[in-house]
Design an enzyme around this catalytic site. Structure first.
Site, short mmCIF file in Angstrom:
data_model
loop_
_atom_site.label_atom_id
_atom_site.label_comp_id
_atom_site.label_asym_id
_atom_site.label_seq_id
_atom_site.Cartn_x
_atom_site.Cartn_y
_atom_site.Cartn_z
CG ASN A 150 3.34 -6.35 2.26
OD1 ASN A 150 4.33 -7.08 2.15
ND2 ASN A 150 2.28 -6.48 1.49
CD GLN A 178 4.31 -1.86 4.92
OE1 GLN A 178 4.09 -1.31 5.99
NE2 GLN A 178 3.50 -1.74 3.89
N GLY A 199 7.30 6.60 -0.31
CA GLY A 199 6.87 7.79 0.44
C GLY A 199 5.56 7.62 1.19
CG HIS A 200 2.03 5.39 -0.43
ND1 HIS A 200 0.95 4.59 -0.14
CD2 HIS A 200 2.83 4.64 -1.21
CE1 HIS A 200 1.09 3.42 -0.71
NE2 HIS A 200 2.22 3.43 -1.38
CB CYS A 322 -7.95 -5.52 -3.53
SG CYS A 322 -9.71 -5.51 -3.67
N1 PLP Z 1 6.88 -3.32 -0.78
C1 PLP Z 1 6.11 -3.42 0.31
C2 PLP Z 1 6.56 -4.25 1.46
C3 PLP Z 1 4.88 -2.73 0.35
O1 PLP Z 1 4.12 -2.83 1.44
C4 PLP Z 1 4.51 -1.93 -0.75
C5 PLP Z 1 3.20 -1.25 -0.78
O2 PLP Z 1 2.18 -1.83 -0.49
C6 PLP Z 1 5.37 -1.86 -1.86
C7 PLP Z 1 6.54 -2.57 -1.83
C8 PLP Z 1 5.02 -1.01 -3.05
O3 PLP Z 1 5.20 0.36 -2.75
P1 PLP Z 1 4.42 1.48 -3.60
O4 PLP Z 1 2.99 1.42 -3.19
O5 PLP Z 1 5.09 2.76 -3.21
O6 PLP Z 1 4.62 1.17 -5.03
#
Ligand code: PLP
Length: 373
Positions: A150, A178, A199-200, A322
């Site tokens: 990420n 991601q 989802g987001h 953060c």
């Molecule tokens: N795994 C990765 C690689 C992410 O980038 C994120 C979100 O930042 C998550 C897990 C967590 O996902 P969620 O925000 O849907 O809990």
């Protein structure tokens, strides 16, 4: 506003919104109810399940809806660890560059006396499959390695890593939160047992996700309660968000073609950044998501640059977590071999097909002004 923080979250697409609206308005029935009004809500969920499955080459019954990436990851890791323990397999392998959802789930398991080996991703942010092979022990039961990072966008050789897990009969989970928006995933061929989605990150709502559990793979259920999600994840379903996720996953398959455009604008951005000078690019140059650019200007604090760009309506991030308003030093950048001072210089831009070339040039212009000052 210029939005260049799509790895943090994405805008809900109009297709997704249109799929969600009926469930938020007229079709508010409880999917567990036995009358037709409930049945219609249930059908929306099953349609979405089929769509999610179809987008990743899975079967509908292998998809379980959750409240997002974090929950899917917690469930996959803790649920799998629990079944591994029954077989006296108390060793887990992961990497130093996992998301906190994985790292903190593993720290929880360490407190439950599981032994965890964290593989180093080297200076390019890519896991060497040979390191996985070396780390496997007779009591290893589970391996969890993210598909794409990420912060620095590096893509792991998941097929090769999965093949090694198969060879040693290990459960293999990948955090594909991601990755799904850019990488074609066919679970008919990919040797992965558990896969997490959010989802987001793909233009659906926040607070919804899915966990793929391969047929025949046994992991403990996660939330006790009613019989929703076949009793494995109880709680009345978020019908609207699930309906939206189904459409988002369907759109992801077509949207991957936009990757060529996204890569083009990202590369234009990186060329411009290199012209500004005194800068480095974090993570492998080739094996990375097309939308990601993680950079650091020598001697300039990343948070300072992010806040300065904010004054021009440009949204990007330091890429690090953060907490209570304080930006922590990036664990990921440090794992590439940089010290804390250098890690604090990191800035992440994550583009989408909605960014224009003019926007890229505007970001570059402002970035240059800020850095030269
Ligand atoms: N795994 C990765 C690689 C992410 O980038 C994120 C979100 O930042 C998550 C897990 C967590 O996902 P969620 O925000 O849907 O809990």
């Amino acid at each position: 506003m210029i939005y260049a923080d799509n790895a943090a979250t994405t805008k809900i697409s109009s297709n997704v919104l249109n799929a969600m609206l009926p469930a938020l308005t007229e079709e508010y029935g409880n999917p567990s109810a036995i009358y037709d009004f409930g049945g219609r809500a249930k059908r929306m969920i099953e349609l979405a399940r089929g769509r999610v499955a179809g987008a990743i080459g899975a079967r509908s019954r292998e998809i379980y809806f959750t409240s997002g990436g974090t929950e899917s990851i917690n469930w996959a890791i803790k649920g799998a660890a629990s079944t591994c323990r029954m077989k006296n397999k108390n060793h887990i392998i992961a990497t130093t560059i996992e998301h906190n959802a994985t790292i903190n789930s593993l720290e929880f398991l360490q407190r439950q006396r599981f032994d965890v080996t964290f593989l180093d991703a080297g200076d390019n942010g890519i896991i060497d499959p040979a390191k996985l092979r070396e780390a496997i022990r007779s009591d290893t039961g589970l391996v969890s390695i993210m598909y794409a990072n990420n912060e620095i966008g590096t893509i792991q050789p998941i097929f090769e890593l999965g093949e090694i897990c198969r060879e040693f009969d290990l459960l293999f989970h990948t955090d594909a939160v991601q990755a799904v928006c850019e990488i074609e995933i066919d679970l008919g061929k990919l040797p992965v047992d558990l896969l997490s989605i959010s989802g987001h990150k793909i233009h659906a709502a926040k607070g919804v996700g899915a966990l793929y559990i391969r047929d025949g793979v046994e992991i403990d259920k996660f939330i006790d309660g009613g019989n929703q999600e076949r009793g494995y994840r109880a709680g009345t379903e978020n019908t609207a968000a699930i309906a939206g996720l189904g459409v988002a996953m369907q759109d992801v398959v077509e949207g991957r073609q936009n990757k060529i455009y996204v890569k083009k604008i990202r590369d234009r951005f990186l060329e411009g950044v290199l012209r500004i000078g005194n800068v480095r690019i974090h993570g492998d140059k080739e094996q990375r998501l097309a939308n990601n650019a993680n950079i650091g200007f020598d001697g300039i604090d990343g948070e300072f640059v992010v806040l300065a760009l904010n004054r021009y309506g440009i949204c990007c991030s330091t890429g690090a977590a953060c907490s209570a308003g304080a930006v922590e030093t990036s664990r990921i950048i440090k794992s590439l071999g940089y010290n804390s001072k250098k890690a604090k210089e990191a800035i992440r831009f994550s583009f989408s097909e909605e960014n224009t070339i003019d926007e890229i040039d505007y970001i570059l212009e402002k970035l240059k002004e800020i850095i030269k000052k």
